[in-house]
Design a protein around this motif. Structure first.
Motif, PDB file in Angstrom:
ATOM      1  N   ILE A 180      61.656  73.195  64.384  1.00 23.96           N
ATOM      2  CA  ILE A 180      60.886  72.555  63.312  1.00 23.96           C
ATOM      3  C   ILE A 180      61.382  73.091  61.968  1.00 23.96           C
ATOM      4  N   HIS A 181      61.868  72.207  61.109  1.00 23.56           N
ATOM      5  CA  HIS A 181      62.407  72.572  59.803  1.00 23.56           C
ATOM      6  C   HIS A 181      61.431  72.186  58.700  1.00 23.56           C
TER       7      HIS A 181
ATOM      8  N   LEU B 111      53.740  74.450  60.555  1.00 24.10           N
ATOM      9  CA  LEU B 111      53.019  75.434  61.357  1.00 24.10           C
ATOM     10  C   LEU B 111      51.994  74.760  62.269  1.00 24.10           C
ATOM     11  N   SER B 112      51.367  73.693  61.775  1.00 23.40           N
ATOM     12  CA  SER B 112      50.415  72.955  62.618  1.00 23.40           C
ATOM     13  C   SER B 112      51.137  72.305  63.801  1.00 23.40           C
ATOM     14  N   ALA B 113      52.349  71.793  63.539  1.00 25.26           N
ATOM     15  CA  ALA B 113      53.130  71.193  64.624  1.00 25.26           C
ATOM     16  C   ALA B 113      53.497  72.251  65.667  1.00 25.26           C
TER      17      ALA B 113
ATOM     18  N   GLY C 252      52.243  72.912  69.835  1.00 22.87           N
ATOM     19  CA  GLY C 252      53.216  72.971  70.913  1.00 22.87           C
ATOM     20  C   GLY C 252      54.375  72.019  70.787  1.00 22.87           C
ATOM     21  N   HIS C 253      54.581  71.452  69.576  1.00 19.11           N
ATOM     22  CA  HIS C 253      55.651  70.468  69.398  1.00 19.11           C
ATOM     23  C   HIS C 253      57.018  71.089  69.159  1.00 19.11           C
ATOM     24  N   GLY C 254      57.089  72.405  69.010  1.00 20.44           N
ATOM     25  CA  GLY C 254      58.381  73.043  68.783  1.00 20.44           C
ATOM     26  C   GLY C 254      58.208  74.431  68.209  1.00 20.44           C
TER      27      GLY C 254
ATOM     28  N   ARG D 124      46.564  81.351  67.781  1.00 20.72           N
ATOM     29  CA  ARG D 124      47.070  79.973  67.790  1.00 20.72           C
ATOM     30  C   ARG D 124      48.587  79.924  67.717  1.00 20.72           C
ATOM     31  N   LEU D 125      49.193  80.956  67.134  1.00 24.00           N
ATOM     32  CA  LEU D 125      50.649  81.087  67.071  1.00 24.00           C
ATOM     33  C   LEU D 125      51.033  82.488  67.535  1.00 24.00           C
TER      34      LEU D 125
END
Length: 293
Positions: free
Chosen positions: A191-192, A227-229, A233-235, A252-253
């Protein structure tokens, strides 16, 4: 040597370093980090095209060129201080702060109560934005910018030594393609964030896996969305510890690896040169540096 003059902040750092013969002591006097003072001195030396100090272990030794330059710098700084004494006007009203949305949402707002307790007489009026404030046109007193600095005709100084590392959801780290070492990122989406397009390449290079090709790349224009992505769990995203601390503390992270890359860019406090006379700006600067250390 460039024809334009170096920033006053560089001259102040040089003068204090020459006085103390120590980046650490100069940093203490200037409410900066030693690495920030070192970077300012290096930038000044590059600007002038001469070596001002010999770096010893420990301490510093000023060169002959440095001694000659110091005479002029002390004279100029003294003249500026004397000239400013007659212009000091007590600031009033709210302090208008322009700060990047990512910094405002992820760190400034959660810590704002600490500043208010420490400085109950200073009211902050904050504009969260994706663009740099125009100090010639916008109603702004001080800004938080991200980059390498300096910015023309403005005083700027780094407020944090920035490192960053990958973050992801705990479920992703322990999932079907577990993340145990940097090479495992090849099985995942990276995720960029559009404002820092080279961050992943630089982290991978410093982590020893340059050229790694991930399963997929996705780019967002806002760190909070990235960060929400990652949280969903999207990357795997990249962030500095202080910008994702609440999400990590809440589970959460998580950090799949411990390696942190050092960033050439960082957050800077930026104001007009005369803003250095404003005790509200200096209070904000000191609080930011201390809180982010």
């Amino acid at each position: 040597m460039a024809d334009d003059l170096p920033p006053i902040a560089f001259l102040r750092a040089f003068a204090r370093a020459a006085e103390t013969l120590s980046f650490k002591d100069a940093a203490t006097d200037l409410n900066l980090s030693p690495s920030a003072v070192s970077r300012q001195i290096q930038s000044l030396e590059a600007h002038l095209g001469v070596q001002l100090f010999r770096r010893l272990n420990p301490g510093l030794e000023i060169t002959a060129e440095g001694r000659r330059y110091l005479e002029s710098v002390n004279r100029v700084l003294g003249e500026l201080r004397r000239a400013q004494k007659g212009f000091a006007v007590a600031p009033s009203g709210p302090l208008r702060v322009s700060a990047l949305e990512s910094f405002t949402e992820s760190w400034l707002i959660p810590h704002l109560a600490d500043f208010e307790r420490a400085h109950p007489g200073i009211e902050l009026r904050i504009e969260a934005t994706l663009r740099y404030a125009d100090f010639d046109r916008d109603p702004v007193d001080v800004a938080i910018r991200f980059g390498t600095g300096p910015w023309a005709d403005l005083h700027s100084e780094p407020i944090v030594d920035l490192t960053y590392l990958p973050v992801c959801s705990p479920a992703l780290r322990a999932g079907p393609s577990p993340l145990r070492q940097p090479g495992d990122l090849a099985a995942h989406t990276l995720i960029h964030v559009s404002q820092t397009p080279e961050s992943w390449n630089e982290w991978l290079r410093q982590a020893g896996v340059a050229g790694l090709r991930p399963r997929r790349d996705v780019t967002y224009d806002h760190l909070a969305i990235a960060l929400s992505a990652a949280e969903s769990g999207h990357g795997v995203a990249l962030a500095s510890d202080f910008l994702c601390a609440p999400r990590v503390a809440g589970g959460r992270l998580c950090f799949p690896f411990t390696f942190r890359a050092r960033s050439a860019s960082t957050y800077h406090l930026v104001c007009r040169p005369e803003g250095l006379k404003d005790p509200r700006i200096m209070a904000l600067r000191d609080w930011l540096v201390e809180s982010l250390a």
